[in-house]
Design an enzyme around this catalytic site. Structure first.
Site, PDB file in Angstrom:
ATOM      1  N   PRO A   1       8.533  -5.361   1.194  1.00 16.13           N
ATOM      2  CG  PRO A   1       9.149  -6.670  -0.159  1.00 16.13           C
ATOM      3  CD  PRO A   1       7.278  -6.194   0.865  1.00 16.13           C
ATOM      4  CD  GLU A   2       7.636   1.249   2.177  1.00 11.38           C
ATOM      5  OE1 GLU A   2       8.665   2.638   0.735  1.00 11.38           O
ATOM      6  OE2 GLU A   2       7.352   0.951   3.096  1.00 11.38           O
TER       7      GLU A   2
END
Length: 276
Positions: A2-3
């Site tokens: 996840p960014e």
DNA sequence: AGTGCGGCCTGTCCGC
DNA sequence: TGCGGACAGGCCGCAC
């Protein structure tokens, strides 16, 4: 996994499910440790507190309870899923199940176990070890702008602008995918030393970062292989990637072949003609 | 003080 | 079909 766009997608998905001020009526966790050990007396400390809101800072989810913040990082492969109820035990790769009153159980799933949890007293949140050193939120214009990026990049003769963007002290939320994408949009080579960026290039880069992150949020994030949002949906931004993962394929703007290299141990993708 | 690397883990894919 | 190695969206802690 996840960014910033993926974490924000998860936050929005969970927020929709959570009723106002729901009380925590149960918390189950697996005996396995994640990246770090679970906080001491997690269950006893949280039990009975009401969940006021679910927020995000950088790539962290912040479950804001009355007196404590349950801080959570998804690592590379973490996801939150919904189950009508949690049975006797958690299943493979499930590490935490939160039961809030009036809603199905929220189950944290993380095969690679790079994710983690911490429990912090609310008044100490900003100064805690996870958040105190973080740079500005990229989508908050008052904090992240041309002048800021120009100022903090001065004197950085070594290193590369790509690594610089992924440093959470520079700006939060930009990871390996969106760093490559933003630099392509800005027409800046990932190898450039940050200190040599012109003011104009900083301006374009700020705009590119904002654009890439905003559009990725609109598409529910990027799914390469693992990312699923809470409803099980796959993020659709993968179809919009301009350079990431496109080694050897033609650049959509000029037709030159996209190249890949390694920087600080991570794959970087760029167009040799469009990015200077 | 800034920068790069190892390590944390499991799963998947590719080449032999 | 099996096996080893490389690689995967993050980030702390350490060495230089």
């Amino acid at each position: 996994m996840p960014e910033l766009p993926e974490v924000e997608t998860v936050r929005r998905g969970l927020s929709r499910l959570i009723s106002d001020d729901a009380e925590l009526v149960g918390l189950k966790r697996s005996p396995q440790k994640l990246r770090f050990r679970f906080p001491a007396r997690l269950v006893e400390r949280l039990q009975g507190q009401r969940l006021r809101s679910l927020e995000r800072r950088a790539k962290y989810l912040l479950f804001q309870f009355e007196r404590h913040t349950l801080l959570q990082h998804l690592g590379m492969t973490g996801s939150w899923r919904v189950r009508p109820s949690v049975g006797q035990s958690l299943e493979l790769h499930e590490h935490v199940a939160l039961s809030l009153e009036g809603m199905p159980a929220l189950v944290y799933h993380d095969p690679r176990r790079f994710g983690y949890f911490d429990l912090i007293e609310r008044e100490q949140l900003a100064g805690c070890r996870w958040l105190h050193h973080l740079g500005p939120e990229p989508l908050v214009a008052a904090d992240f702008n041309t002048q800021y990026l120009y100022d903090i990049s001065r004197g950085r003769g070594g290193g590369s602008v790509k690594t610089f963007l992924m440093d959470q002290k520079t700006v939060v939320g930009v990871g390996n995918i969106y760093a490559s994408e933003a630099l392509f949009l800005a027409g800046i080579s990932p190898e450039r030393p940050p200190g040599r960026l012109s003011r104009r290039e900083c301006e374009v880069l700020v705009e590119s970062i904002r654009q890439v992150l905003t559009q990725a949020i609109e598409k529910g994030g990027t799914t390469i292989r693992d990312f699923v949002s809470t409803g099980g949906e796959l993020g659709s931004y993968a179809g919009s990637l301009l350079v990431y993962g496109r080694n050897g394929l033609p650049c959509g703007r000029c037709g030159a072949k996209i190249e890949t290299q390694r920087q600080a141990g991570r794959a970087t993708y760029s167009c040799p003609k469009c990015q200077r």
